[in-house]
Design a protein around this motif. Structure first.
Motif, mmCIF file in Angstrom:
data_model
loop_
_atom_site.group_PDB
_atom_site.id
_atom_site.type_symbol
_atom_site.label_atom_id
_atom_site.label_comp_id
_atom_site.label_asym_id
_atom_site.label_seq_id
_atom_site.Cartn_x
_atom_site.Cartn_y
_atom_site.Cartn_z
ATOM 1 N N THR A 39 -44.241 -88.824 84.354
ATOM 2 C CA THR A 39 -45.050 -87.671 83.967
ATOM 3 C C THR A 39 -46.495 -87.867 84.387
ATOM 4 O OG1 THR A 39 -45.515 -88.599 81.780
ATOM 5 C CG2 THR A 39 -43.573 -87.180 81.970
ATOM 6 N N SER A 43 -49.467 -83.920 81.549
ATOM 7 C CA SER A 43 -48.249 -83.277 81.057
ATOM 8 C C SER A 43 -47.702 -83.933 79.792
ATOM 9 C CB SER A 43 -47.171 -83.254 82.144
ATOM 10 O OG SER A 43 -46.747 -84.560 82.497
ATOM 11 N N ARG A 72 -48.225 -92.407 80.206
ATOM 12 C CA ARG A 72 -47.257 -91.637 80.989
ATOM 13 C C ARG A 72 -45.860 -92.095 80.598
ATOM 14 N NH1 ARG A 72 -50.505 -90.083 85.797
ATOM 15 N NH2 ARG A 72 -52.484 -91.193 85.594
ATOM 16 N N PHE A 205 -44.881 -81.348 86.204
ATOM 17 C CA PHE A 205 -44.278 -82.276 85.257
ATOM 18 C C PHE A 205 -44.635 -83.719 85.571
ATOM 19 C CE2 PHE A 205 -40.742 -84.868 83.643
ATOM 20 C CZ PHE A 205 -40.642 -84.406 82.335
ATOM 21 N N GLY A 206 -44.574 -84.100 86.848
ATOM 22 C CA GLY A 206 -44.849 -85.494 87.189
ATOM 23 C C GLY A 206 -44.693 -85.770 88.671
#
Length: 218
Positions: A39, A43, A72, A205-206
């Motif tokens: 991520t 996000s 993350r 999103f990532g």
């Protein structure tokens, strides 16, 4: 930065036939490996702030990491056969072996829980289609479904070129720096399953990293 796909190991026959070509203009079979989705710094806190938590399911792994002080979440998915890459030289720039197609199949899922509503959604068995630059989910809540385009792949520096450990007889390479962005259909499916309005098409999103093996298990 070039996006890269990691590829480990080539059978003797494959190496012999492709030596000196850097796998250009070739259909390259993949026999295993892993894809990781991480991520973004923005996000993860936004998703958790909306009361939604995530974890790996059905064999997928998940964990947390910190980069430049920001948390993350990472998800890992095993690559399964049949999987392949299509590589092609660029006749205009003379660059060698960009990824122009291929389908990479995975096991495992991401499970989402909306803690505000007690709603669960599990999407997975992802199929990466490099020709369409989409990530399709082929299962929902553990049941097979028609392929649903959940994410779009957006390279940070298109097109996507593998980066090999050895250009003449490559055994390893890396493909990274590719963003995964929610599609409109993916966002709608998650919103409906989780009874939320949080997700939108185009939501970043990532990033994705794929490490694959080209050698057939003995």
């Amino acid at each position: 930065t070039r996006a890269a796909l990691a590829v480990m190991g080539v059978s003797a026959l494959l190496v012999g036939s492709l030596a000196g070509t850097a796998l250009a203009d070739t259909d390259v079979p993949i026999y295993g490996g892993q894809t990781t989705i991480t991520t973004t710094a923005k996000s993860l806190p936004a998703i958790t702030g909306a009361g939604i938590i995530m974890w790996g399911a059905d064999g997928a792994t998940s964990g947390y990491t910190a980069e430049q002080g920001a948390a993350r979440q990472q998800f890992g998915f095993d690559i399964v056969t049949p999987s392949n890459l299509m590589l092609e030289d660029d006749e205009i720039t003379d660059e060698v072996g960009s990824i122009t197609g291929g389908r990479v199949s995975h096991l495992g899922a991401i499970e989402f829980l909306n803690t505000n509503k007690g709603k669960l959604a599990k999407v997975g068995d992802f199929l990466v289609n490099f020709k369409k630059m989409k990530v399709f989910a082929t299962s929902l809540n553990g049941d097979p479904i028609d392929a649903l385009a959940v994410f779009s792949l957006v390279p940070t520096d298109p097109p996507v070129y593998p980066e090999y450990d050895d250009e003449a007889t490559p055994t390893e390479a890396t493909v990274s720096g590719v963003n995964v962005v929610l599609t409109g259909k993916g966002a709608a499916a998650l919103n409906d399953a989780l009874s939320t309005k949080f997700f939108d098409g185009g939501y970043k999103f990532g990033k994705v990293l794929t490490e694959a093996t080209l050698v057939e298990p003995t």
